[in-house]
Design a protein around this motif. Structure first.
Motif, PDB file in Angstrom:
ATOM      1  N   VAL A   1     -67.587 -35.933   2.613  1.00 40.78           N
ATOM      2  CA  VAL A   1     -67.456 -36.460   1.246  1.00 40.78           C
ATOM      3  C   VAL A   1     -68.241 -35.610   0.248  1.00 40.78           C
ATOM      4  CG1 VAL A   1     -68.027 -38.453  -0.208  1.00 40.78           C
ATOM      5  CG2 VAL A   1     -67.258 -38.786   2.136  1.00 40.78           C
TER       6      VAL A   1
ATOM      7  N   HIS B   1     -61.855 -30.635  -5.536  1.00 36.35           N
ATOM      8  CA  HIS B   1     -62.049 -29.539  -6.496  1.00 36.35           C
ATOM      9  C   HIS B   1     -61.164 -28.338  -6.115  1.00 36.35           C
ATOM     10  CE1 HIS B   1     -65.120 -27.342  -9.216  1.00 36.35           C
ATOM     11  NE2 HIS B   1     -64.097 -26.523  -9.008  1.00 36.35           N
TER      12      HIS B   1
ATOM     13  N   GLU C   1     -74.745 -33.593  -8.672  1.00 33.91           N
ATOM     14  CA  GLU C   1     -74.264 -33.804 -10.047  1.00 33.91           C
ATOM     15  C   GLU C   1     -74.816 -35.105 -10.611  1.00 33.91           C
ATOM     16  OE1 GLU C   1     -69.942 -31.569 -10.057  1.00 33.91           O
ATOM     17  OE2 GLU C   1     -69.990 -33.714  -9.669  1.00 33.91           O
TER      18      GLU C   1
HETATM   19  P1  ADP Z   1     -64.481 -34.160  -2.057  1.00 32.50           P
HETATM   20  O1  ADP Z   1     -63.076 -34.193  -2.537  1.00 32.50           O
HETATM   21  O2  ADP Z   1     -64.688 -33.187  -0.938  1.00 32.50           O
HETATM   22  O3  ADP Z   1     -65.049 -35.507  -1.731  1.00 32.50           O
HETATM   23  P2  ADP Z   1     -65.000 -33.217  -4.710  1.00 32.50           P
HETATM   24  O4  ADP Z   1     -64.070 -32.047  -4.741  1.00 32.50           O
HETATM   25  O5  ADP Z   1     -64.604 -34.430  -5.431  1.00 32.50           O
HETATM   26  O6  ADP Z   1     -65.381 -33.591  -3.210  1.00 32.50           O
HETATM   27  O7  ADP Z   1     -66.433 -32.708  -5.218  1.00 32.50           O
HETATM   28  C1  ADP Z   1     -67.425 -33.586  -5.711  1.00 32.50           C
HETATM   29  C2  ADP Z   1     -68.031 -32.990  -6.945  1.00 32.50           C
HETATM   30  O8  ADP Z   1     -68.790 -31.846  -6.593  1.00 32.50           O
HETATM   31  C3  ADP Z   1     -66.999 -32.535  -7.945  1.00 32.50           C
HETATM   32  O9  ADP Z   1     -67.441 -32.834  -9.242  1.00 32.50           O
HETATM   33  C4  ADP Z   1     -66.934 -31.028  -7.751  1.00 32.50           C
HETATM   34  O10 ADP Z   1     -66.640 -30.355  -8.945  1.00 32.50           O
HETATM   35  C5  ADP Z   1     -68.327 -30.707  -7.283  1.00 32.50           C
HETATM   36  N1  ADP Z   1     -68.348 -29.565  -6.360  1.00 32.50           N
HETATM   37  C6  ADP Z   1     -68.172 -29.595  -5.027  1.00 32.50           C
HETATM   38  N2  ADP Z   1     -68.291 -28.372  -4.485  1.00 32.50           N
HETATM   39  C7  ADP Z   1     -68.520 -27.540  -5.522  1.00 32.50           C
HETATM   40  C8  ADP Z   1     -68.751 -26.132  -5.626  1.00 32.50           C
HETATM   41  N3  ADP Z   1     -68.751 -25.326  -4.554  1.00 32.50           N
HETATM   42  N4  ADP Z   1     -68.978 -25.606  -6.847  1.00 32.50           N
HETATM   43  C9  ADP Z   1     -68.998 -26.410  -7.935  1.00 32.50           C
HETATM   44  N5  ADP Z   1     -68.796 -27.728  -7.919  1.00 32.50           N
HETATM   45  C10 ADP Z   1     -68.580 -28.306  -6.719  1.00 32.50           C
END
Ligand code: ADP
Ligand code: MG
Length: 451
Positions: free
Chosen positions: A157, A163, A320
């Motif tokens: 998670v 993203h 974040e």
């Molecule tokens: P998942 O779908 O794997 O649960 P998300 O893609 O929703 O995770 O990522 C959670 C948050 O963390 C989002 O706001 C995303 O932009 C940020 N995030 C995750 N990995 C990165 C990364 N390598 N660089 C910048 N932001 C990231």
């Protein structure tokens, strides 16, 4: 009927619906004719027709009655994509603002989730734990020919799966706009499928999912144990693969570790490119924090960044969250950003992360915040001062609890899952383009987490 003006009906509907609903649904239907008490319209698909009938039938009749009080009945016929519009209809659709001629592409966009403008390759910070998944995603997004199929991205998670999915979709939109893509969660796929079964529009459903160029399904693990949905997915999957179309999936586990997924699907997933995103390491966390600080235009001392990178190790979403909390404390409480303040702010996050929020608390917070009675948000009242808070409540319930759309609907006075799905979707989109609303919803979230 001489004095009947469909444009006037549209103006009326525009005033009584919010702009998203109007543009998302109403502009897809066209005027056909009036005969006796019956108004006849056309819709581009069974899917849109059913949605309009289920949700807006009465409203449309009421609006039409203002033009002609006789009208008491509405019929919607399906117009196939290739049936050309008549000259008269072309004229009407040109004259009406926001009305446009339907192309298959529009229909696809109705189903796809809205993409987050922040989720692009440029904003994705690359480090050892995610470099393989990033490279695979970039490659698939840029390739004109399909070389790896399907692409399966998995990881825990908050590590950037969504993203990356959005980044691929953005890349395609910008560089290959003629490629049709569908991006949606597995949960939405299932709900659309069930809805299509119920509304007898399964052929439409099949057509939509089997004629896209790129199919992207997020949180694929959701269809574990959902046998009929898997069956349907399997057929769409095979059909797309045979046509050489790209499929991209994400999940929280590797294909072989997904539970209750049919063997035949699992083996097909393993036959493509499987890319995992590992837990973050210290360097990546520093990189991500620096990039977010820059994006948010914050000034945060280096020791605070290092402190955050070493104390919040679970996932990027929480990093974040920590930054947002520090920013909030700084702006709203006028506290200087230093180590001491950061420590305090993080203790809140740790506390709130362990908290379980219930739907009753969410509903109470909505009532308090918008000065509504409990019975209002459970009612079917559609006036904006009630329906908007109710939709925010549904959105928060989806975000902060693990309840399904259907369960949330039940708790909101017996609404069905599609009402909740629509509300959650709508608020999510509205937040993305309305900073005031974003602030308001964030505040509600914070209140709930700190109760
Ligand atoms: P998942 O779908 O794997 O649960 P998300 O893609 O929703 O995770 O990522 C959670 C948050 O963390 C989002 O706001 C995303 O932009 C940020 N995030 C995750 N990995 C990165 C990364 N390598 N660089 C910048 N932001 C990231
Ligand atoms: Mg995700």
């Amino acid at each position: 009927m001489e004095n009947f003006s469909w444009n006037a009906v549209l103006d009326n509907l525009k005033n009584s619906l919010d702009i998203d609903t109007f543009e998302g649904w109403i502009t897809h239907i066209h005027y056909d004719s009036i005969s006796g008490v019956t108004l006849t319209l056309t819709a581009p698909s069974q899917f849109i027709k059913n949605w309009i009938i289920n949700n807006y039938q009465n409203l449309i009749i009421k609006a039409a009655q203002q033009q002609s009080s006789k009208i008491s009945n509405l019929i919607i016929n399906i117009r196939s994509f290739d049936t050309p519009l008549t000259q008269e209809e072309l004229q009407t659709s040109k004259k009406t603002t926001n009305t446009h001629i339907i192309t298959p592409k529009d229909a696809f966009h109705d189903i796809s989730f809205k993409l987050d403008p922040k989720y692009t390759f440029d904003n994705f910070v690359v480090g050892k734990p995610n470099e393989f998944a990033y490279a695979a995603a970039k490659r698939i997004a840029s390739d004109k020919t399909v070389s790896f199929n399907p692409l399966f991205i998995y990881g825990g998670v908050g590590l950037g799966k969504t993203h990356l999915m959005h980044s691929i979709a953005w890349h395609i939109t910008k560089n290959n706009p003629e490629r049709k893509f569908l991006y949606l969660s597995a949960e939405k796929f299932m709900h659309l499928f069930i809805q299509a079964l119920r509304d007898k529009s399964i052929l439409d459903f099949k057509q939509i999912f089997r004629t896209t160029d790129v199919l992207m399904i997020d949180d694929f693990q959701f269809i574990s144990g959902k046998e009929q949905t898997q069956e349907e997915f399997f057929h769409s999957f095979n059909s797309l693969m045979e046509q050489g179309k790209q499929i991209i999936l994400s999940a929280d586990k590797a294909p072989s570790n997904l539970l209750q997924i049919e063997e035949r699907i699992m083996s097909r997933l393993n036959a493509g490119l499987v890319a995992d995103i590992h837990a973050t390491n210290y360097e990546l966390r520093i990189g991500i924090l620096e990039s977010k600080v820059k994006q948010l235009k914050l000034k945060i001392p280096e020791d605070v960044i290092k402190f955050l990178a070493s104390s919040i190790t679970s996932n990027v979403r929480e990093l974040e969250g920590a930054l947002a909390m520090i920013n909030f404390t700084h702006v709203e409480m006028r506290k200087k950003i230093d180590l001491e303040m950061a420590m305090e702010a993080i203790s809140e996050i740790v506390k709130s992360n362990n908290k379980v929020i219930t739907i009753d608390q969410i509903q109470k917070a909505i009532c308090d915040n918008f000065s509504l009675k409990f019975s209002d948000i459970l009612s079917n009242k559609r006036t904006k001062n009630i329906s908007h808070p109710r939709q925010i409540g549904m959105y928060l319930a989806k975000k902060l609890t693990s309840l399904s759309f259907a369960d949330i609907g039940k708790k909101f006075g017996g609404k069905d899952h599609s009402t909740v799905l629509y509300a959650a979707d709508k608020i999510e989109k509205a937040i993305a383009c309305d900073p005031e609303l974003e602030k308001e919803v964030n505040l509600l979230e914070r209140i709930l987490k700190n109760q």
